[in-house]
Scaffold this motif. Structure first.
Motif, PDB file in Angstrom:
ATOM      1  N   ARG A  93       0.832  -1.213   0.000  1.00  0.00           N
ATOM      2  CA  ARG A  93       0.000   0.000   0.000  1.00  0.00           C
ATOM      3  C   ARG A  93       0.863   1.258   0.000  1.00  0.00           C
ATOM      4  O   ARG A  93       0.573   2.227  -0.720  1.00  0.00           O
ATOM      5  CB  ARG A  93      -0.923  -0.018   1.220  1.00  0.00           C
ATOM      6  N   LEU A  94       1.932   1.247   0.789  1.00  0.00           N
ATOM      7  CA  LEU A  94       2.845   2.390   0.789  1.00  0.00           C
ATOM      8  C   LEU A  94       3.517   2.556  -0.565  1.00  0.00           C
ATOM      9  O   LEU A  94       3.549   3.656  -1.135  1.00  0.00           O
ATOM     10  CB  LEU A  94       3.907   2.203   1.880  1.00  0.00           C
ATOM     11  N   HIS A  95       4.049   1.465  -1.104  1.00  0.00           N
ATOM     12  CA  HIS A  95       4.769   1.540  -2.374  1.00  0.00           C
ATOM     13  C   HIS A  95       3.858   1.919  -3.539  1.00  0.00           C
ATOM     14  O   HIS A  95       4.313   2.526  -4.513  1.00  0.00           O
ATOM     15  CB  HIS A  95       5.450   0.197  -2.665  1.00  0.00           C
ATOM     16  N   ASN A  96       2.573   1.581  -3.458  1.00  0.00           N
ATOM     17  CA  ASN A  96       1.616   1.908  -4.521  1.00  0.00           C
ATOM     18  C   ASN A  96       1.006   3.294  -4.373  1.00  0.00           C
ATOM     19  O   ASN A  96       0.251   3.732  -5.252  1.00  0.00           O
ATOM     20  CB  ASN A  96       0.471   0.886  -4.537  1.00  0.00           C
ATOM     21  N   SER A  97       1.309   3.986  -3.280  1.00  0.00           N
ATOM     22  CA  SER A  97       0.587   5.211  -2.927  1.00  0.00           C
ATOM     23  C   SER A  97       0.896   6.403  -3.820  1.00  0.00           C
ATOM     24  O   SER A  97       0.150   7.381  -3.829  1.00  0.00           O
ATOM     25  CB  SER A  97       0.900   5.587  -1.481  1.00  0.00           C
ATOM     26  N   LYS A  98       2.035   6.351  -4.513  1.00  0.00           N
ATOM     27  CA  LYS A  98       2.496   7.470  -5.343  1.00  0.00           C
ATOM     28  C   LYS A  98       2.820   8.721  -4.517  1.00  0.00           C
ATOM     29  O   LYS A  98       2.893   9.831  -5.048  1.00  0.00           O
ATOM     30  CB  LYS A  98       1.479   7.809  -6.446  1.00  0.00           C
TER      31      LYS A  98
END
Length: 305
Positions: A125-130
């Motif tokens: 979720r963090l890495h996908n957050s942009k």
């Protein structure tokens, strides 16, 4: 790690008294301080404070850490991560003084069995957050910054050499070659990254996972957080499989396993040098000398071929 120790029960510690004397805004947030207890912390002083306004954790930046930590970038990144819901929200921040205050959470040891799956999900979720974190985590520049603080050969620094296990001086040039052999960072995708995913920085509370200690956060190759979590938390084969499976499921794309193995060696080499720098700063040899040796040995054992 050092054991926690209770301070004077009748009032705050001398350290806290000094901090509060220089930070009236922090005093206002806490109200009357009832007690302060020192907690484990390798890089900073950490106090658990019971006060009129609740129970808090206060992080006080260790003297000398300014060279390794950008406190203003940390504050920026932490606030973004808290807004996303993966970090504990700060109650008070003073980047100039290295101060960070958060409310204490009631953690549950019984939930530790779920850590690999929960961390994989939250990390995806963090890495996908942009999110656009300040700072960049590059293994080679990080290693070079630490290496520059260590004499080229430990023979020129006998005081340090005496604090380290006998095998380490021979390992140092091997670590240098390892970092040179695995090449420079070429990952084109940089994602917002925590940067320091040890078990102590993963809090399980209220049936969810919170990440704390964002000192070394920045934009990074996604393999950095993955490798660091596996190495520093000490996942066994099954836990690593669950962690990576959860990450891939929520990330919606596969992990480059070859790149991950390279990053594991890099992370251990960096951790070994970080521990040696702590020794140079005259910190506890009983804690940091064995840590340096173990990380160096593991880095060389898993050196990519």
């Amino acid at each position: 790690m050092p054991h926690s120790s209770t301070m004077t029960p009748a009032g705050p510690s001398v350290v806290l008294e000094k901090v509060l004397h220089n930070n009236s805004d922090l005093q206002a947030v806490l109200g009357e301080v009832l007690s302060a207890e020192r907690k484990d912390g390798l890089s900073n002083q950490v106090l658990r404070i019971s006060a009129q306004e609740g129970v808090f954790f206060l992080r006080i930046g260790q003297a000398g850490s300014e060279a390794l930590v950008d406190r203003f970038a940390e504050a920026h990144n932490l606030q973004l991560a808290a807004d996303l819901g993966v970090a504990v929200s700060p109650v008070y921040m003073d980047p100039d003084g290295g101060l960070l205050l958060t409310r204490a959470l009631e953690t549950r040891q019984s939930e530790k069995k779920d850590l690999p799956d929960m961390l994989g999900q939250e990390l995806a979720r963090l890495h996908n957050s942009k999110l656009k974190f300040e700072g960049e985590i590059n293994p080679h520049t990080t290693y070079a910054a630490l290496r520059s603080r260590i004499p080229e050969t430990l023979d020129s620094c006998p005081d340090l050499a005496r604090q380290l296990p006998g095998e380490f001086p021979a390992m140092l040039p091997e670590l240098d070659r390892l970092m040179a052999d695995v090449g420079s960072q070429s990952q084109s995708v940089m994602v917002p990254s925590h940067g320091d995913l040890s078990e102590g920085n993963c809090l399980l509370a209220d049936n969810r996972l919170w990440l704390i200690d964002w000192e070394f956060s920045g934009m990074a190759d996604p393999c950095w957080d993955l490798a660091y979590a596996i190495q520093e938390i000490g996942f066994d084969v099954d836990a690593e499989r669950r962690f990576l499976t959860a990450y891939e499921f929520w990330q919606h794309r596969p992990i480059d396993r070859a790149a991950l193995e390279v990053m594991k060696a890099r992370c251990d080499a960096i951790s070994a040098l970080w521990a040696v720098v702590q020794l140079l700063d005259r910190r506890d040899p009983a804690t940091f000398a064995p840590f340096a040796l173990e990380r160096a040995a593991r880095a060389l054992k898993q050196k990519p071929v």
